[in-house]
Structures are given as structure tokens and as C-alpha cells.
Motif scaffolding. Structure first.
Motif, PDB file in Angstrom:
ATOM      1  N   ILE A   3      -7.998   6.633  11.722  1.00 48.06           N
ATOM      2  CA  ILE A   3      -7.514   7.982  11.420  1.00 48.06           C
ATOM      3  C   ILE A   3      -7.249   8.694  12.745  1.00 48.06           C
ATOM      4  O   ILE A   3      -6.255   9.388  12.900  1.00 48.06           O
ATOM      5  CB  ILE A   3      -8.539   8.742  10.561  1.00 48.06           C
ATOM      6  CG1 ILE A   3      -8.622   8.080   9.194  1.00 48.06           C
ATOM      7  CG2 ILE A   3      -8.148  10.204  10.426  1.00 48.06           C
ATOM      8  CD1 ILE A   3      -9.776   8.520   8.350  1.00 48.06           C
TER       9      ILE A   3
ATOM     10  N   TYR B  49       0.839  -1.204   0.000  1.00 46.81           N
ATOM     11  CA  TYR B  49       0.000   0.000   0.000  1.00 46.81           C
ATOM     12  C   TYR B  49       0.871   1.250   0.000  1.00 46.81           C
ATOM     13  O   TYR B  49       0.644   2.183  -0.784  1.00 46.81           O
ATOM     14  CB  TYR B  49      -0.919  -0.039   1.219  1.00 46.81           C
ATOM     15  CG  TYR B  49      -1.962   1.040   1.268  1.00 46.81           C
ATOM     16  CD1 TYR B  49      -2.653   1.430   0.130  1.00 46.81           C
ATOM     17  CD2 TYR B  49      -2.286   1.660   2.477  1.00 46.81           C
ATOM     18  CE1 TYR B  49      -3.616   2.408   0.192  1.00 46.81           C
ATOM     19  CE2 TYR B  49      -3.251   2.635   2.551  1.00 46.81           C
ATOM     20  CZ  TYR B  49      -3.916   3.017   1.403  1.00 46.81           C
ATOM     21  OH  TYR B  49      -4.864   3.988   1.475  1.00 46.81           O
TER      22      TYR B  49
ATOM     23  N   ARG C 267       1.840   7.665   7.287  1.00 47.48           N
ATOM     24  CA  ARG C 267       2.115   9.090   7.087  1.00 47.48           C
ATOM     25  C   ARG C 267       3.484   9.364   6.486  1.00 47.48           C
ATOM     26  O   ARG C 267       3.692  10.375   5.822  1.00 47.48           O
ATOM     27  CB  ARG C 267       2.016   9.846   8.413  1.00 47.48           C
ATOM     28  CG  ARG C 267       0.680   9.873   9.137  1.00 47.48           C
ATOM     29  CD  ARG C 267      -0.497   9.620   8.310  1.00 47.48           C
ATOM     30  NE  ARG C 267      -1.751   9.853   9.023  1.00 47.48           N
ATOM     31  CZ  ARG C 267      -2.929   9.618   8.483  1.00 47.48           C
ATOM     32  NH1 ARG C 267      -3.021   9.120   7.290  1.00 47.48           N
ATOM     33  NH2 ARG C 267      -4.031   9.862   9.170  1.00 47.48           N
TER      34      ARG C 267
ATOM     35  N   LEU D 288      -8.257   9.557   5.275  1.00 47.17           N
ATOM     36  CA  LEU D 288      -7.741   8.226   4.985  1.00 47.17           C
ATOM     37  C   LEU D 288      -6.663   7.866   5.997  1.00 47.17           C
ATOM     38  O   LEU D 288      -5.959   8.732   6.496  1.00 47.17           O
ATOM     39  CB  LEU D 288      -7.108   8.198   3.585  1.00 47.17           C
ATOM     40  CG  LEU D 288      -8.025   8.066   2.371  1.00 47.17           C
ATOM     41  CD1 LEU D 288      -7.211   8.192   1.111  1.00 47.17           C
ATOM     42  CD2 LEU D 288      -8.778   6.759   2.390  1.00 47.17           C
ATOM     43  N   SER D 289      -6.546   6.581   6.270  1.00 49.65           N
ATOM     44  CA  SER D 289      -5.447   6.159   7.121  1.00 49.65           C
ATOM     45  C   SER D 289      -4.441   5.416   6.268  1.00 49.65           C
ATOM     46  O   SER D 289      -4.700   4.321   5.809  1.00 49.65           O
ATOM     47  CB  SER D 289      -5.954   5.258   8.244  1.00 49.65           C
ATOM     48  OG  SER D 289      -6.343   4.022   7.734  1.00 49.65           O
ATOM     49  N   PHE D 290      -3.353   6.068   5.982  1.00 50.18           N
ATOM     50  CA  PHE D 290      -2.261   5.405   5.271  1.00 50.18           C
ATOM     51  C   PHE D 290      -1.000   5.796   6.019  1.00 50.18           C
ATOM     52  O   PHE D 290      -1.014   6.750   6.797  1.00 50.18           O
ATOM     53  CB  PHE D 290      -2.220   5.845   3.806  1.00 50.18           C
ATOM     54  CG  PHE D 290      -2.100   7.322   3.628  1.00 50.18           C
ATOM     55  CD1 PHE D 290      -0.861   7.929   3.576  1.00 50.18           C
ATOM     56  CD2 PHE D 290      -3.236   8.117   3.553  1.00 50.18           C
ATOM     57  CE1 PHE D 290      -0.748   9.298   3.437  1.00 50.18           C
ATOM     58  CE2 PHE D 290      -3.133   9.492   3.415  1.00 50.18           C
ATOM     59  CZ  PHE D 290      -1.885  10.082   3.359  1.00 50.18           C
TER      60      PHE D 290
ATOM     61  N   ALA E 281     -11.665   3.781  11.461  1.00 50.96           N
ATOM     62  CA  ALA E 281     -10.812   3.818  10.274  1.00 50.96           C
ATOM     63  C   ALA E 281      -9.350   4.028  10.621  1.00 50.96           C
ATOM     64  O   ALA E 281      -8.519   4.143   9.732  1.00 50.96           O
ATOM     65  CB  ALA E 281     -11.281   4.940   9.351  1.00 50.96           C
TER      66      ALA E 281
ATOM     67  N   ALA F 242      -5.052   4.575  -6.319  1.00 49.25           N
ATOM     68  CA  ALA F 242      -3.881   4.255  -5.495  1.00 49.25           C
ATOM     69  C   ALA F 242      -4.193   4.481  -4.020  1.00 49.25           C
ATOM     70  O   ALA F 242      -3.818   3.680  -3.161  1.00 49.25           O
ATOM     71  CB  ALA F 242      -2.695   5.109  -5.916  1.00 49.25           C
TER      72      ALA F 242
ATOM     73  N   ILE G 150       1.003   4.120  -3.020  1.00 47.12           N
ATOM     74  CA  ILE G 150       0.742   5.540  -2.779  1.00 47.12           C
ATOM     75  C   ILE G 150       1.980   6.364  -3.110  1.00 47.12           C
ATOM     76  O   ILE G 150       1.891   7.413  -3.746  1.00 47.12           O
ATOM     77  CB  ILE G 150       0.325   5.774  -1.319  1.00 47.12           C
ATOM     78  CG1 ILE G 150      -1.022   5.106  -1.063  1.00 47.12           C
ATOM     79  CG2 ILE G 150       0.211   7.249  -1.020  1.00 47.12           C
ATOM     80  CD1 ILE G 150      -1.581   5.394   0.287  1.00 47.12           C
TER      81      ILE G 150
ATOM     82  N   MET H  60      -5.153  13.427   5.147  1.00 47.86           N
ATOM     83  CA  MET H  60      -4.915  12.680   6.381  1.00 47.86           C
ATOM     84  C   MET H  60      -6.145  12.572   7.259  1.00 47.86           C
ATOM     85  O   MET H  60      -6.276  11.629   8.025  1.00 47.86           O
ATOM     86  CB  MET H  60      -3.793  13.347   7.149  1.00 47.86           C
ATOM     87  CG  MET H  60      -2.542  12.538   7.001  1.00 47.86           C
ATOM     88  SD  MET H  60      -1.172  13.330   7.700  1.00 47.86           S
ATOM     89  CE  MET H  60      -0.804  14.456   6.448  1.00 47.86           C
TER      90      MET H  60
END
Lengths: 271, 395
Positions: free
Chosen positions: B82, A13, A107, A103-105, B80, B121, A17, A100
Motif C-alpha cells: 500500500i 483481480y 488504482r 488495500l493494494s489493488f 502489503a 471482490a 473489482i 486505498m
């Protein structure tokens, strides 16, 4: 192979990104400008032209240094990269606040993405430096093999600082201005426009102190490996003195990583 | 049903520290070092969530309802990942994809095509995977001719369609959906509902935050009602939807609708007084007195009934009903009465009364909330009205 594919799965992931963010950055940069991506080359070249005219033609800097124009250009290119990475890195987290909050990706991807796109620019600029080297007839020596490691050190140092600055900027919005001033000062305490040998002529100690700055050490090392062996490097000082800038890089990177990790879960609500 | 639990929330609390004077400069840090370490001069702790616990089983369509500011969205953001919960634990089994907003990460300077790849993506799709589904995405969004145009030249409806088309490709085990239905036209909303039906058919686990009780009733198996940071009730969606409506009727608060404000205007040559609402067995009666301070030759009395969302349900006036106007003399007081059948769903309703004259061009008295009444029914429908309907036949 097995561990590699596992790693790939774990960071899948992040990698997806990262790739898209770098591509987007490339597409959006210079959007709408007539010369477009050429500006990546034109900006450091323009700065180089100004410095060359003022310091080499008028002030006669670097008189006895062989190939001083290329020597100057390499310094300018490396410094520009350092500025680009840290300045963009500083605002990267706050600038992507909207993303941010939704979405939670991981950082860290945002900071790395900025650093990677600047790094591609650096590589293109280094090609220009090679071009000038050919024109100037600079002989290649075996020390050029050090260059990738030197560039890697610069990449790590600039990235580490970006992590630290971007996380600090979430809490302290003054960092922006502090960093601007520090960079301005850095431009003068780093031997970019003047040859360090001139400083060494007057005071050996002063030259050594300037070399404690990792960017100065990196620029001098790059010049040594690529252009001329007649330039002072940190290894010329006494015994293990040369280890200090590397320790600075290591400490900055580790502290930055720890601080960023600790702060990143709170980014979404603090921005 | 003994499906495995895929989301487990245990005693989750979340508070935000709201400093009255935010320390965000280094100067403050040096001038008030202690205070800035504590996080501001006086900081107020806002409890967004307090001791929330619930479990969601695999394949469940779980609704979260509550008023604005009750903590729904905070809860969704914690699910989620976050936000981090201040205390408590959340465990999620399976791949979870949040739809907090449509079109997250869209860039107006990029073309539609480029945005599909970017947005994809962010949803976890590699270029190769998007290559494969690209044509489907575009045709579902019905945007084939526009894909090489910049997104900034798209209408907002087109942007939403594209975003939705990308979002619905997500291969998730669990979906978090926040108010997606709040945007778009009727056609788009139908697409959303089709998608929900598909999710339900595919036995996906869905957590759905909404204000729309029709959607909650229609799709959710169970729901939780959150009010002032606590869970008030967790029950089947029908019960929760009713409790939600009661929440508003109790406090007299209306759903977020700025258009329905208690307003009254007009030149008051004639005005309403003593407005009374009477509920009879099978209808509602609105009575009022019309007091005329000056004479009006052609008065028209109007009525309109709206639901708590401010949505008009029906209306009429004496001109339509009787086709004639009886002049009002100065000093006259006349009683009027409207009677209509109970065709309503549960909820609170508002009555708007008007007096117009000069061929219905001048306003004498326009009273937006002259009266209100509350309907409580055992069975509600997900439509605007719920008239008595007789069904004959088997099943």
C-alpha cells in the motif's frame, strides 16, 4: 486463446473489482429516489426540454437545419456524458481514499469503473436519441457505421482526462473549481445549443477553430454520421487540419496515463 | 527447520515529508513556485522506519510488536504494497492478503448480501466463487435472517461478524493481520483465536501486528520488537513479549489507556501520606499514613490493584475485611498496611487507595495511582493473574 487466457489471469483481480464497483455504483445511484434509475434518462431530457423551448421555440436557432431537435438532443446527450465522466472521475481517487489506505489493488480500476457506469448511461440515452430519430423520421444512412468509432473516441478522451484530473486532484485541490469553470466555458464554445453552421456563416476560421476542441469535433461527427450531412465537420477544413483534435486526444491520453502511473504508488499516503 | 523464505525485507526505510504549510492549491504554486516545488515552506521529514531488515519463513507465525507510533502499521502497509518504501527492498513469494481493517469497502446503503459480494471482490473472489461459499459465510457469521437488510441497520457487532466471516475465506499463502482482535466481544475474540489456531494448523504464513502480548505469546513463533522506527530485537515470542513489557516499565509509560490517569480527588477530611511499596519474598506490602484533619465517624479504607492496561485485578476494603469502622479523630495520624501475595505476571501494576465515609457514600480521598510496583518473572501466563500453582503428576 492462450495469450487471451493469460491476459485474463493477469487482469483477473482488476476485472473482478471493476465489475463490483460498477454494480455498486448502479445500486447506489439514485438510491432512495422514487423514480430511481429513470433519472438517468430524465436529466438529459429535462435539459433538452429547456434548451428546446428557449433556443428553438423562442430564439429560432437552427432554422434551416433538418431535424434540429434531434440534432440538439444528440449534442446534449454526448456533452452530458463528457461532464459526468470527468466530474465523477476528478474526485474518484480522493473519494476512495479509505479503500486505498487499506488495500493494494490497481488504482486505475477506480477511474475506469466510474467511466464504465457513465458509459452504460450513455448507451441508454443513445437509445432515446434513436427513438426520437424514428419519431422525427430521420433517415439512416451508411455513415451511421462511423458512430461506434466516434463514441469510442469520446470514451477514450473523457477517460484520459479523468485519469489526469483525478491524479492532479490528489495534490491540487483547486482543480475541482478550475474544472467546473472550464466545463461551463466548454458548454458555450462547443456547438451544442447553436448550430456550427451559424458560426461558419459569419467566420469560416472561427468555426474551424472551435472544431479543434475534440468534444466539438466528436459532437459534429456524431451529428454528421447519424442525423444530417449538412453540418460542418473538421474534415471540411483545409488538408490535414482534421488531424489536430485527434492529436489532442492522443496527447492528453498518453500524458494522463504516464502521470497517473507515476503518481499512483503514492496515492495511499498523499490522500 | 529449513523452510523457504517467503518474505524478505532488506534495509527498508520509510520517511514521510510533513510540510508545515501544505501546498495544495494552485495559488500557492504560483505565489511560491520554488517553495512549492520543494514541497512546502519548511518541511519536516518524519522517519517512520529506518533500516528494517528481517526474513520470514514459510509457515511462520511472525509477530510485530511495538508502542503506538513506533512504525508497526507503516511496516505492515509496506509489506502489503500500500505504501512504497523510501529505500530498501521487500520481496514476497506467494499470494499475500492484508487484513488491515475488518469490513474495508463495506457500504452501509447496501444489504448484507450485496456487501458480501462487494467485500469478496475486494478480496479477489469472483461472483461465482462467492456463490459457492455464500451459505458458509452467512452461517459462520450467524446472520441468516438479516442478509437482505441494509448494513446500516446492523449493529456494529453484526458488521464485524460479517466482515470477519468474509475475510477468513481468503485463499492466501501469506496473511497480514493488524489488530483485528481489538474489536468485538469475548465471543468474537474466541472465534478470532480459533481462526488463528486453524491458520497455524494449516501452516499458513502469518504476519501479526498486535498490542496483545497474550495473543503474541500464544500464537507467534517469532516476533520483532519495533521502537522508534528501528528493530530493537527479533527473537522467540516469549522473549519479545517480555522485552515489550520492559519497554513500558523502563519509561514508566502506560499502555494506551486513557482511563488510568494520575487523578486524585475527595474532600480531604482525611488523606493518605507517605505511601510506600515493599516487595517481600512472596508478597507485596503497601504502607501508608492516614492523616485526619477533621474527624470521621465511619472511615472505610479501600485498595485496588490494576495492571498497566488499567484492568482491575483485585480490590477490597476494611469494611469487607473487618466489617467495622474505627472512628478517626481530628488531628489523628494512623498507619495502615495492606499485604497480598505475588499473583502477578511480569509488568507494572498500579495501586489505588481510597478513604470513604458516611456508609461508603462520601469520598474523603481517592488516589488513583497512589503507588506502583514492577514484577519480573521468568515464566508468564497469558491470563490476568499468575498465582503460585503446584502441579503434581507426570508430564
Amino acid at each position: 486463446m492462450n495469450t487471451l487466457s493469460k491476459l485474463k489471469q493477469k487482469y483477473r483481480y482488476s476485472l473482478i473489482i471493476l465489475k463490483q464497483l460498477v454494480i455498486t455504483d448502479f445500486k447506489l445511484r439514485y438510491k432512495g429516489s422514487a423514480l430511481g434509475y429513470l433519472w438517468t434518462l430524465l436529466r438529459p431530457l429535462a435539459l433538452f426540454a429547456v434548451l428546446y423551448v428557449v433556443f428553438v421555440n423562442f430564439l429560432r436557432f437552427g432554422g434551416d437545419i433538418p431535424h434540429f431537435p434531434v440534432y440538439l438532443l444528440l449534442g446534449v446527450v454526448l456533452w452530458s456524458y463528457f461532464v459526468e465522466v470527468t466530474v465523477n472521475g476528478l474526485t474518484s481517487i480522493v473519494g476512495k481514499g479509505d479503500l486505498m489506505r487499506k488495500l493494494s489493488f490497481p488504482r486505475y480500476v477506480i477511474v475506469i469503473a466510474g467511466s464504465v457506469s457513465a458509459f452504460i448511461n450513455l448507451l441508454i440515452n443513445l437509445l432515446v436519441v434513436f427513438g426520437f430519430m424514428v419519431i422525427n423520421g430521420v433517415p439512416l444512412t451508411i455513415t451511421v457505421l462511423w458512430l461506434p468509432l466516434i463514441i469510442l473516441e469520446l470514451f477514450v478522451f473523457a477517460l484520459g482526462l479523468s485519469f489526469l484530473l483525478s491524479a492532479l486532484y490528489v495534490r491540487f485541490r483547486d482543480i475541482n473549481y478550475v474544472w467546473e469553470v472550464l466545463l461551463q466555458a466548454g458548454f458555450y464554445v462547443t456547438p451544442i445549443i447553436y448550430p456550427l453552421s451559424e458560426v461558419a456563416k459569419r467566420s469560416e476560421a472561427a468555426a474551424n477553430i472551435l472544431l479543434l476542441n475534440p468534444v466539438a469535433q466528436i459532437i459534429q461527427d456524431a451529428r454528421y454520421s447519424l442525423i444530417t450531412h449538412e453540418t460542418p465537420t473538421v474534415y471540411g477544413a483545409f488538408s490535414l487540419y482534421w488531424i489536430i483534435p485527434f492529436i489532442v486526444v492522443a496527447v492528453v491520453t498518453v500524458v494522463a496515463a504516464i502521470y497517473f502511473r507515476a503518481m499512483s504508488p503514492k496515492f495511499a499516503e498523499e490522500i | 527447520m529449513s523452510e523457504p523464505i517467503v518474505i524478505s525485507v532488506k534495509e527498508v526505510s520509510k520517511h514521510f515529508r510533513l510540510p508545515h504549510e501544505k501546498v495544495s492549491s494552485i495559488k500557492d504554486f504560483f505565489v511560491h513556485p520554488l517553495q512549492s516545488l520543494r514541497g512546502g515552506k519548511t518541511s519536516e521529514v518524519q522517519h517512520a522506519l529506518d533500516g528494517i531488515s528481517f526474513d520470514i519463513k514459510q509457515g511462520e507465525f511472525f509477530g510485530i510488536v511495538g508502542r503506538n507510533g513506533s512504525g508497526k502499521s507503516t511496516l505492515l502497509k509496506i509489506l502489503a504494497e500500500i505504501y512504497q518504501p523510501s529505500s530498501g527492498e521487500v520481496s514476497v513469494v506467494g499470494k499475500l492478503v492484508p487484513f488491515i481493517e475488518l469490513g474495508v469497502g463495506f457500504n452501509p446503503e447496501l444489504t448484507g448480501r450485496e456487501n458480501v459480494y462487494l467485500s469478496g471482490a475486494l478480496n479477489g473472489f469472483s461472483d461465482k466463487e462467492i456463490d459457492e461459499m455464500y451459505d458458509d459465510i452467512v452461517s459462520f457469521a450467524e446472520l441468516e435472517p438479516f442478509m437482505d437488510q441494509k448494513l446500516k441497520n446492523y449493529s456494529s457487532g453484526m458488521q464485524v461478524r460479517l466482515a470477519f466471516s468474509v475475510a477468513t475465506r481468503s485463499k492466501a499463502d501469506i496473511l497480514l493481520i493488524d489488530e483485528v482482535l481489538a474489536v468485538g466481544d469475548a465471543d468474537f475474540q474466541r472465534k478470532c483465536f480459533d481462526y488463528f489456531s486453524q491458520l497455524k494448523k494449516d501452516k499458513k504464513t502469518v504476519v501479526f501486528v498486535s498490542h496483545d502480548m497474550y495473543a503474541v505469546r500464544e500464537y507467534c513463533d517469532r516476533a520483532a520488537l519495533i521502537d522508534s522506527s528501528h528493530i530493537v530485537a527479533i527473537d522467540d515470542s516469549e522473549t519479545i513479549a517480555r522485552k515489550y513489557v520492559e519497554l513500558f516499565t523502563e519509561t514508566g509509560e502506560r499502555l494506551s489507556n486513557p482511563t488510568l490517569s494520575p487523578e486524585r480527588w475527595g474532600d480531604k477530611r482525611a488523606r493518605y501520606e507517605n505511601v510506600k511499596t515493599k516487595m517481600t519474598g512472596d508478597g507485596i506490602t503497601i504502607k501508608a499514613d492516614v492523616i485526619a484533619d477533621e474527624s470521621i465517624d465511619d472511615p472505610t479504607f479501600g485498595i485496588m490493584v490494576a495492571n498497566a492496561k488499567g484492568q482491575p485485578i483485585f480490590g477490597t476494603n476494611t469494611n469487607i475485611e473487618q466489617g467495622k469502622q474505627l472512628p478517626l479523630k481530628a488531628g489523628e495520624s494512623r498507619g495502615i498496611e495492606w499485604e497480598f501475595p505475588d499473583i502477578f505476571n511480569s509488568g507494572k501494576y498500579y495501586v489505588e487507595l481510597t478513604i470513604m465515609y458516611k456508609s461508603v457514600t462520601e469520598v474523603s480521598d481517592w488516589w488513583k495511582e497512589a503507588a506502583s510496583f514492577v514484577i519480573t518473572k521468568t515464566k508468564d501466563t497469558p491470563f490476568i493473574v499468575n498465582p503460585p500453582i503446584r502441579y503434581t503428576g507426570k508430564g
